[in-house]
Design a protein around this motif. Sequence first.
Motif, PDB file in Angstrom:
ATOM      1  N   ALA A   1       0.841  -1.207   0.000  1.00 31.08           N
ATOM      2  CA  ALA A   1       0.000   0.000   0.000  1.00 31.08           C
ATOM      3  C   ALA A   1       0.876   1.258   0.000  1.00 31.08           C
ATOM      4  CB  ALA A   1      -0.925  -0.013   1.210  1.00 31.08           C
ATOM      5  N   ARG A   2       1.952   1.211   0.772  1.00 33.85           N
ATOM      6  CA  ARG A   2       2.861   2.359   0.822  1.00 33.85           C
ATOM      7  C   ARG A   2       3.562   2.550  -0.517  1.00 33.85           C
ATOM      8  NH1 ARG A   2       4.122   7.319   2.737  1.00 33.85           N
ATOM      9  NH2 ARG A   2       6.374   7.619   2.955  1.00 33.85           N
ATOM     10  N   ALA A   3       4.008   1.453  -1.141  1.00 29.65           N
ATOM     11  CA  ALA A   3       4.690   1.541  -2.431  1.00 29.65           C
ATOM     12  C   ALA A   3       3.766   2.106  -3.499  1.00 29.65           C
ATOM     13  CB  ALA A   3       5.206   0.166  -2.834  1.00 29.65           C
ATOM     14  N   VAL A   4       2.532   1.641  -3.533  1.00 29.04           N
ATOM     15  CA  VAL A   4       1.570   2.144  -4.513  1.00 29.04           C
ATOM     16  C   VAL A   4       1.299   3.625  -4.261  1.00 29.04           C
ATOM     17  CG1 VAL A   4      -0.828   1.993  -5.288  1.00 29.04           C
ATOM     18  CG2 VAL A   4       0.501  -0.100  -4.931  1.00 29.04           C
ATOM     19  N   GLU A   5       1.198   3.998  -2.983  1.00 25.12           N
ATOM     20  CA  GLU A   5       0.983   5.400  -2.624  1.00 25.12           C
ATOM     21  C   GLU A   5       2.115   6.278  -3.152  1.00 25.12           C
ATOM     22  OE1 GLU A   5       0.968   8.257   1.363  1.00 25.12           O
ATOM     23  OE2 GLU A   5       1.139   6.091   1.568  1.00 25.12           O
ATOM     24  N   MET A   6       3.377   5.826  -2.959  1.00 20.76           N
ATOM     25  CA  MET A   6       4.511   6.627  -3.390  1.00 20.76           C
ATOM     26  C   MET A   6       4.645   6.652  -4.902  1.00 20.76           C
ATOM     27  SD  MET A   6       5.465   7.966  -0.683  1.00 20.76           S
ATOM     28  CE  MET A   6       6.708   8.927  -1.532  1.00 20.76           C
ATOM     29  N   LEU A   7       4.363   5.534  -5.564  1.00 21.30           N
ATOM     30  CA  LEU A   7       4.404   5.524  -7.028  1.00 21.30           C
ATOM     31  C   LEU A   7       3.364   6.489  -7.595  1.00 21.30           C
ATOM     32  CD1 LEU A   7       4.852   1.699  -7.750  1.00 21.30           C
ATOM     33  CD2 LEU A   7       6.534   3.495  -8.148  1.00 21.30           C
ATOM     34  N   THR A   8       2.214   6.540  -6.970  1.00 26.53           N
ATOM     35  CA  THR A   8       1.178   7.480  -7.390  1.00 26.53           C
ATOM     36  C   THR A   8       1.627   8.915  -7.152  1.00 26.53           C
ATOM     37  OG1 THR A   8      -0.560   5.872  -6.875  1.00 26.53           O
ATOM     38  CG2 THR A   8      -1.222   8.184  -7.053  1.00 26.53           C
ATOM     39  N   LYS A   9       2.266   9.140  -6.005  1.00 27.93           N
ATOM     40  CA  LYS A   9       2.705  10.486  -5.634  1.00 27.93           C
ATOM     41  C   LYS A   9       3.744  11.033  -6.610  1.00 27.93           C
ATOM     42  CE  LYS A   9       2.812  11.261  -1.278  1.00 27.93           C
ATOM     43  NZ  LYS A   9       1.730  12.260  -1.094  1.00 27.93           N
ATOM     44  N   VAL A  10       4.596  10.152  -7.133  1.00 29.89           N
ATOM     45  CA  VAL A  10       5.623  10.612  -8.069  1.00 29.89           C
ATOM     46  C   VAL A  10       5.139  10.602  -9.517  1.00 29.89           C
ATOM     47  CG1 VAL A  10       7.501   9.900  -6.564  1.00 29.89           C
ATOM     48  CG2 VAL A  10       6.704   8.323  -8.339  1.00 29.89           C
ATOM     49  N   GLY A  11       3.863  10.298  -9.720  1.00 25.48           N
ATOM     50  CA  GLY A  11       3.284  10.447 -11.047  1.00 25.48           C
ATOM     51  C   GLY A  11       3.323   9.225 -11.936  1.00 25.48           C
ATOM     52  N   ILE A  12       3.365   8.022 -11.352  1.00 23.71           N
ATOM     53  CA  ILE A  12       3.292   6.795 -12.148  1.00 23.71           C
ATOM     54  C   ILE A  12       1.823   6.458 -12.372  1.00 23.71           C
ATOM     55  CG2 ILE A  12       3.852   4.331 -12.260  1.00 23.71           C
ATOM     56  CD1 ILE A  12       6.321   6.047 -12.380  1.00 23.71           C
ATOM     57  N   PRO A  13       1.337   6.469 -13.609  1.00 20.35           N
ATOM     58  CA  PRO A  13      -0.073   6.152 -13.860  1.00 20.35           C
ATOM     59  C   PRO A  13      -0.376   4.693 -13.512  1.00 20.35           C
ATOM     60  CG  PRO A  13       0.972   7.167 -15.782  1.00 20.35           C
ATOM     61  CD  PRO A  13       2.060   6.788 -14.847  1.00 20.35           C
ATOM     62  N   GLN A  14      -1.581   4.449 -13.027  1.00 19.74           N
ATOM     63  CA  GLN A  14      -2.041   3.103 -12.698  1.00 19.74           C
ATOM     64  C   GLN A  14      -0.997   2.363 -11.846  1.00 19.74           C
ATOM     65  OE1 GLN A  14      -2.718   1.861 -16.850  1.00 19.74           O
ATOM     66  NE2 GLN A  14      -4.934   1.901 -16.432  1.00 19.74           N
ATOM     67  N   ALA A  15      -0.603   3.013 -10.779  1.00 17.21           N
ATOM     68  CA  ALA A  15       0.486   2.493  -9.942  1.00 17.21           C
ATOM     69  C   ALA A  15       0.203   1.097  -9.409  1.00 17.21           C
ATOM     70  CB  ALA A  15       0.740   3.460  -8.777  1.00 17.21           C
ATOM     71  N   ASN A  16      -1.030   0.805  -9.082  1.00 12.26           N
ATOM     72  CA  ASN A  16      -1.364  -0.511  -8.552  1.00 12.26           C
ATOM     73  C   ASN A  16      -1.065  -1.615  -9.559  1.00 12.26           C
ATOM     74  OD1 ASN A  16      -2.531  -2.020  -6.280  1.00 12.26           O
ATOM     75  ND2 ASN A  16      -4.156  -2.551  -7.740  1.00 12.26           N
ATOM     76  N   MET A  17      -1.278  -1.320 -10.856  1.00 15.11           N
ATOM     77  CA  MET A  17      -1.006  -2.294 -11.910  1.00 15.11           C
ATOM     78  C   MET A  17       0.489  -2.362 -12.236  1.00 15.11           C
ATOM     79  SD  MET A  17      -4.230  -1.506 -14.446  1.00 15.11           S
ATOM     80  CE  MET A  17      -3.690  -2.757 -15.609  1.00 15.11           C
ATOM     81  N   ARG A  18       1.192  -1.228 -12.108  1.00 19.74           N
ATOM     82  CA  ARG A  18       2.617  -1.206 -12.440  1.00 19.74           C
ATOM     83  C   ARG A  18       3.489  -1.791 -11.325  1.00 19.74           C
ATOM     84  NH1 ARG A  18       3.892   1.862 -16.884  1.00 19.74           N
ATOM     85  NH2 ARG A  18       5.544   0.293 -16.950  1.00 19.74           N
ATOM     86  N   PHE A  19       2.907  -2.056 -10.167  1.00 19.81           N
ATOM     87  CA  PHE A  19       3.636  -2.577  -9.011  1.00 19.81           C
ATOM     88  C   PHE A  19       4.405  -3.845  -9.355  1.00 19.81           C
ATOM     89  CE2 PHE A  19       3.870  -5.237  -5.193  1.00 19.81           C
ATOM     90  CZ  PHE A  19       4.381  -4.361  -4.243  1.00 19.81           C
ATOM     91  N   ASP A  20       3.848  -4.692 -10.183  1.00 20.18           N
ATOM     92  CA  ASP A  20       4.472  -5.981 -10.506  1.00 20.18           C
ATOM     93  C   ASP A  20       5.280  -5.952 -11.804  1.00 20.18           C
ATOM     94  OD1 ASP A  20       3.574  -7.461  -8.240  1.00 20.18           O
ATOM     95  OD2 ASP A  20       1.574  -7.550  -9.131  1.00 20.18           O
TER      96      ASP A  20
END
Length: 353
Positions: free
Chosen positions: A145-164
């Motif tokens: 959850a923290r990783a997805v939050e930070m990826l979103t914060k830095v502007g990675i679109p669809q961070a939840n999907m890009r996590f893997d």
Amino acid sequence: MTTLTKTEDTPAPTGPEAFLSVRDLRVRFSTEDGIVNAVDGLSFDVERGKTLGIVGESGSGKSVTNLAVLGLHNPQSSKVEGDIILDGQNLTATSEKQMEKIRGNKAAMIFQDALTALSPYYTVGRQLSEPFRKHTGASRKEAKARAVEMLTKVGIPQANMRFDDYPHQFSGGMRQRVMIAMALMCDPELLIADEPTTALDVTVQAQILDLLKDLQQEFGSAIIFITHDLGVIANMADDLLVMYAGRAVERGSVREVLRAPEHPYTWGLLSSMPRLGGDINEALLPIPGSPPSLLNPPSGCAFHPRCAFTDKVSGSLCSGERPSLGDGRASACHLTPEQKQTIFIDHIKPRLG
């Protein structure tokens, strides 16, 4: 690391209490050809919520300095001496086990080449979440959850999907954003950015710089921003340290150094830059010669073989005596303040516009 006694080149702290205070830092490497003095008596401060810019040519000691702050040099091939005080804790007396708790947690680094810094064998999500779990004891679910939050914060679109996804599945700009997210996972109080926009196009570079400023405002981090680009540093930093041959040659606020530089090396850096709105046929004025070998640096002022103003100094002072850097706003040069002002007004300022 060994604590050294204070020398005349080691300025006393001034102004507000520094969050990071480096005093008389020396980094030496053993090579087949001899000892390389990569950093030679460097001192500086960084305050909370402020950005210190460090500029200089390749080989000036910028990155070596900040790797030393985080204790990332190989002790088998290097020797680091001096005082590195982070939030009151002397890192020179800190064990490797203790440094592991500091790195990525209290202090973090954004490396220059994200593709090299990120492992190709692990997903981006794993590389973000595992250090977070180690430092905080969080569960896998909380770390994700923290990783997805930070990826979103830095502007990675669809961070939840890009996590893997793996690093090669991201563009250069997106990988750099991942590196920033990784550095900020544990809300570090000190962030070191080592040329984070190198090799990125101008649009992406501007986005990354804006992102860093926004995140600093949100988290209140102290930032060390390393670059060779004075245009970038003008928009990013509060204070500026100019390095040459492993030493600081000029220091002051960004406004002071860029508007009224005092050292011939800083004059050379500014004069070699193209001017926005200038004549397209105007010739650039590169600094003559090459940076010195740190295996056998020049005597006296290391810049004197490339300096156009040594004839203004009496005798062999430039080649015979190494100038010291004073406290506060200062430059390490044998020219008198009056000579510096006259040369700047007559020769340098007209080129800068």
